[in-house]
Design an enzyme around this catalytic site. Structure first.
Site, PDB file in Angstrom:
ATOM      1  N   CYS A  86      37.116 -62.245  32.457  1.00 33.81           N
ATOM      2  CA  CYS A  86      38.515 -62.522  32.472  1.00 33.81           C
ATOM      3  C   CYS A  86      39.000 -63.080  33.794  1.00 33.81           C
ATOM      4  O   CYS A  86      38.854 -64.001  34.140  1.00 33.81           O
ATOM      5  CB  CYS A  86      39.131 -61.043  32.027  1.00 33.81           C
ATOM      6  SG  CYS A  86      40.816 -61.153  31.424  1.00 33.81           S
ATOM      7  N   HIS A 193      36.000 -59.552  26.968  1.00 34.61           N
ATOM      8  CA  HIS A 193      35.507 -58.404  27.995  1.00 34.61           C
ATOM      9  C   HIS A 193      33.985 -57.747  27.086  1.00 34.61           C
ATOM     10  O   HIS A 193      34.338 -56.859  26.398  1.00 34.61           O
ATOM     11  CB  HIS A 193      36.418 -57.103  27.949  1.00 34.61           C
ATOM     12  CG  HIS A 193      37.747 -57.799  29.050  1.00 34.61           C
ATOM     13  ND1 HIS A 193      37.558 -57.421  30.254  1.00 34.61           N
ATOM     14  CD2 HIS A 193      38.762 -58.318  28.794  1.00 34.61           C
ATOM     15  CE1 HIS A 193      38.618 -57.651  31.010  1.00 34.61           C
ATOM     16  NE2 HIS A 193      39.258 -58.334  29.843  1.00 34.61           N
ATOM     17  N   GLU A 195      32.211 -55.861  28.813  1.00 32.34           N
ATOM     18  CA  GLU A 195      31.994 -54.418  29.243  1.00 32.34           C
ATOM     19  C   GLU A 195      32.548 -53.318  28.204  1.00 32.34           C
ATOM     20  O   GLU A 195      32.637 -52.166  28.715  1.00 32.34           O
ATOM     21  CB  GLU A 195      32.054 -54.547  30.686  1.00 32.34           C
ATOM     22  CG  GLU A 195      33.579 -54.515  30.869  1.00 32.34           C
ATOM     23  CD  GLU A 195      34.500 -55.853  30.802  1.00 32.34           C
ATOM     24  OE1 GLU A 195      35.473 -55.788  31.325  1.00 32.34           O
ATOM     25  OE2 GLU A 195      33.731 -56.851  30.335  1.00 32.34           O
TER      26      GLU A 195
END
Length: 221
Positions: A86, A193, A195
């Site tokens: 990002c 994302h 994560e």
């Protein structure tokens, strides 16, 4: 395997990224942007999402001038691995570690939802999925519209460096691009994302293979 996660003023995904690496078995150090060197023996550098410096000027542009980014550039020039997610993807383009630029979303609105992706080019980042796999990851960005000139886009395509594509393009990115690789395939920038998708308790685990394979591949024999 050692990972370093860079922290800028305004970063808001640094802990999430550190936890994702740790769950995959990495030894993680978080590094403040004012540092001039990375920890010794680092294998991969993670540049997290968030709003570094409040996203003033251009997203990632101020962060790319931080002292630690010069160390990250040297790390990648030596063949080290780096993952920018990002805002981290924006930083990688502003620091010229990856080509292109991230512009305002085509709809001019902040987007926060889960999107479908197709896995493309194979690398240590994507090999845990297999080519052409379909996965779902969250996005949360206002400036995720990947743009590059036709020559650059053709080169990315021809060299097999498009790592992820949107199955339903949410932001207007050229050729549905959601993530790209460097020429040596050791630097990955992506807007979604992974994560945020490593814990079943959070409702998604499609990010796990990225971290698991990367950490396993870079672990000492």
């Amino acid at each position: 395997m050692k990972a370093a996660v860079i922290v800028f003023p305004g970063s808001n995904c640094d802990r999430d990224l550190a936890v994702a690496f740790e769950r995959a078995g990495a030894d993680v150090t978080r590094v403040w942007h004012k540092e001039t060197d990375l920890p010794e023996g680092v294998d991969v550098v993670g540049i997290p999402g968030g709003f570094s410096y409040g996203d003033y000027l251009r997203c990632g542009a101020i962060a790319a001038q931080s002292p630690i980014c010069r160390a990250v550039v040297r790390h990648t020039e030596r063949g080290g691995y780096a993952l920018g997610i990002c805002n981290g993807f924006q930083v990688l383009t502003e620091a010229r570690m990856l080509p292109g630029v991230l512009m305002r979303n085509a709809g001019l609105k902040f987007l926060c939802r889960t999107v479908g992706l197709t896995v493309g080019a194979q690398s240590e980042f994507t090999a845990g999925y297999g080519e052409a796999a379909e996965i779902a990851l969250p996005i949360a960005h206002h400036d995720g519209n990947y743009r590059a000139d036709a020559e650059t886009l053709d080169r990315l395509e021809g060299e097999g460096r498009v790592a992820f594509r949107y199955t339903d393009n949410p932001n207007g990115s050229d050729r549905d691009i959601a993530g790209i690789l460097s020429e040596n395939r050791r630097v990955l920038g992506m807007m979604p994302h992974p994560e945020r998708a490593v814990d079943a308790g959070h409702g998604a685990t499609d990010g796990q293979p990225l971290f698991a394979h990367l950490v396993g591949a870079l672990a000492p024999a």
